[in-house]
Design a protein around this motif. Structure first.
Motif, PDB file in Angstrom:
ATOM      1  N   GLU A   1      -2.859   2.652  -6.930  1.00 33.42           N
ATOM      2  CA  GLU A   1      -4.123   2.191  -6.339  1.00 33.42           C
ATOM      3  C   GLU A   1      -3.890   0.936  -5.503  1.00 33.42           C
ATOM      4  N   TRP A   2      -3.103   0.001  -6.037  1.00 33.08           N
ATOM      5  CA  TRP A   2      -2.800  -1.209  -5.276  1.00 33.08           C
ATOM      6  C   TRP A   2      -2.034  -0.878  -3.995  1.00 33.08           C
TER       7      TRP A   2
ATOM      8  N   VAL B   1      -1.319  -9.734  -5.891  1.00 29.03           N
ATOM      9  CA  VAL B   1      -0.885  -8.708  -4.937  1.00 29.03           C
ATOM     10  C   VAL B   1      -1.658  -8.836  -3.632  1.00 29.03           C
ATOM     11  N   ASP B   2      -2.969  -9.013  -3.720  1.00 24.75           N
ATOM     12  CA  ASP B   2      -3.796  -9.150  -2.512  1.00 24.75           C
ATOM     13  C   ASP B   2      -3.333 -10.339  -1.674  1.00 24.75           C
TER      14      ASP B   2
ATOM     15  N   LEU C   1      -0.816   0.909 -10.172  1.00 25.07           N
ATOM     16  CA  LEU C   1       0.082   0.461  -9.107  1.00 25.07           C
ATOM     17  C   LEU C   1      -0.079   1.303  -7.847  1.00 25.07           C
TER      18      LEU C   1
ATOM     19  N   SER D   1       4.792   1.475  -4.317  1.00 23.73           N
ATOM     20  CA  SER D   1       4.862   1.639  -5.763  1.00 23.73           C
ATOM     21  C   SER D   1       6.019   2.559  -6.131  1.00 23.73           C
TER      22      SER D   1
ATOM     23  N   SER E   1      -3.989  -8.284  -9.634  1.00 23.01           N
ATOM     24  CA  SER E   1      -4.356  -7.683  -8.354  1.00 23.01           C
ATOM     25  C   SER E   1      -4.633  -8.762  -7.307  1.00 23.01           C
TER      26      SER E   1
ATOM     27  N   SER F   1       0.172  -9.661  -0.110  1.00 22.72           N
ATOM     28  CA  SER F   1       0.190  -8.549   0.845  1.00 22.72           C
ATOM     29  C   SER F   1      -0.404  -8.929   2.192  1.00 22.72           C
TER      30      SER F   1
ATOM     31  N   GLU G   1      -4.271   0.468  -1.343  1.00 26.43           N
ATOM     32  CA  GLU G   1      -5.109  -0.565  -0.738  1.00 26.43           C
ATOM     33  C   GLU G   1      -4.360  -1.343   0.342  1.00 26.43           C
ATOM     34  N   HIS G   2      -3.032  -1.331   0.236  1.00 24.72           N
ATOM     35  CA  HIS G   2      -2.196  -2.063   1.202  1.00 24.72           C
ATOM     36  C   HIS G   2      -1.045  -1.151   1.643  1.00 24.72           C
TER      37      HIS G   2
END
Length: 332
Positions: free
Chosen positions: A214-215, A188-189, A212, A225, A185, A192, A218-219
């Protein structure tokens, strides 16, 4: 992993008809097949179930395609039954040598014989060669002239000028091959937050889909996804062909990316590239792994961690993964 080898064989022997018998879900991997390739989806749960079913399958294949030879690229019980049929009916055959004893020596707890084994790709080539088919690696992509963006229009719009597209497939079948989601994560953060960068997350259903999504939530502006969406291999491969790099575990996704010439940064834990399962024409410099004496402990990543902490994966700094991705992107 068979697609590049089979397509290369078809190109080298255009007057030979090749018939691939595989399970239905895998049959859709053969995108844009050569004209002399027939792909047969075999349902081993219905008509071709069990020993009698496999025998029936060989009879059907023989009647439909008048097969002259059989090349076993799987070396499992079902294909051994197929081999028995061939021997009883005078059909020449060859079988892949999986190098099982060498892999046991490579993964044993003590006294590992650590060295690169023959790649699975080369083992496929050798199986063909024993049947008289000698050819080189001519395959490049299932979309050799590029995939039309309309193929993935229901996933996303075409790439804008200057955009960087990164595909991320953070899961695998076994825990020993999965970089901890908490650390992934952070990758990904980090990615992103970059302007002009889009991330596409690949995974299955269940908890993979939940994580996925959820990620992505967040972005929402640049992370998408695809987990559990079932777009199909043709569309997903088309999308991958327009990406700049993929981040993958030692999983099928690494091999999917290889089918469209997409560079892959691969993360290795319990398994090891020396086992011979790297992607088609992937650069070894893009393999991320830790140097531990217990590695590799498994060929497929399905054994419990001997240490109990999966240090082989947890010990990888997420910054190193981001840096490797940047290296690939900057070289394109």
């Amino acid at each position: 992993m068979t697609v590049p080898v089979v397509y290369s064989a078809c190109e080298a022997y255009p007057t030979v008809r090749f018939v691939i018998a595989t399970q239905p879900v895998a049959s859709s991997l053969f995108v844009n097949p050569p004209q002399n390739l027939t792909v047969v989806g075999v349902d081993v749960k219905q008509r071709y179930k069990g020993t009698h079913g496999i025998w029936r399958l060989m009879g059907d294949l023989r009647r439909e395609y008048a097969i002259d030879a059989f090349i076993d690229l799987h070396d499992v019980i079902r294909t051994h039954i197929m081999g028995v049929y061939c021997r009883m009916h005078g059909i020449p055959m060859s079988r892949i040598d999986k190098g099982r004893s060498e892999k046991r020596e490579l993964t044993r707890e003590t006294g590992k014989n650590l060295h690169p084994l023959i790649s699975t790709r080369q083992r496929y080539f050798d199986a063909f060669k024993r049947m008289g088919f000698d050819f080189g690696e001519t395959f490049t992509s299932v979309y050799p002239t590029g995939a039309d963006t309309t193929l993935f229009a229901d996933i996303t719009k075409p790439k804008s000028g200057g955009e960087r597209w990164i595909a991320i497939a953070p899961f695998a079948k076994h825990e020993g091959k999965i970089y901890p989601p908490g650390l992934m994560s952070l990758v990904v953060d980090t990615l992103s937050q970059r302007a002009g960068t889009r991330l596409f997350l690949f995974g299955g259903g269940g908890y993979e889909r939940d994580i996925l999504e959820e990620w992505a939530c967040e972005h929402p502006h640049n992370v998408t996804s695809l987990a559990g969406k079932r777009y199909g291999f043709a569309k997903e491969l088309a999308l991958l062909s327009h990406c700049d790099v993929m981040l993958s575990m030692d999983s099928a996704n690494m091999h999917l990316a290889s089918l469209v010439e997409l560079p892959v940064v691969s993360v290795w834990g319990a398994t090891h590239p020396y086992c011979g399962f790297t992607g088609w024409h992937q650069n070894p410099a893009n393999e991320v792994q830790t140097d531990l004496p217990c590695r590799p402990c498994s060929v497929f990543g399905n054994k419990p961690c001997q240490r109990g902490d999966y240090a082989c994966l947890r010990g990888i700094d997420y910054h190193a993964i981001v840096q490797r991705l940047d290296n690939v992107i900057n070289q394109r």
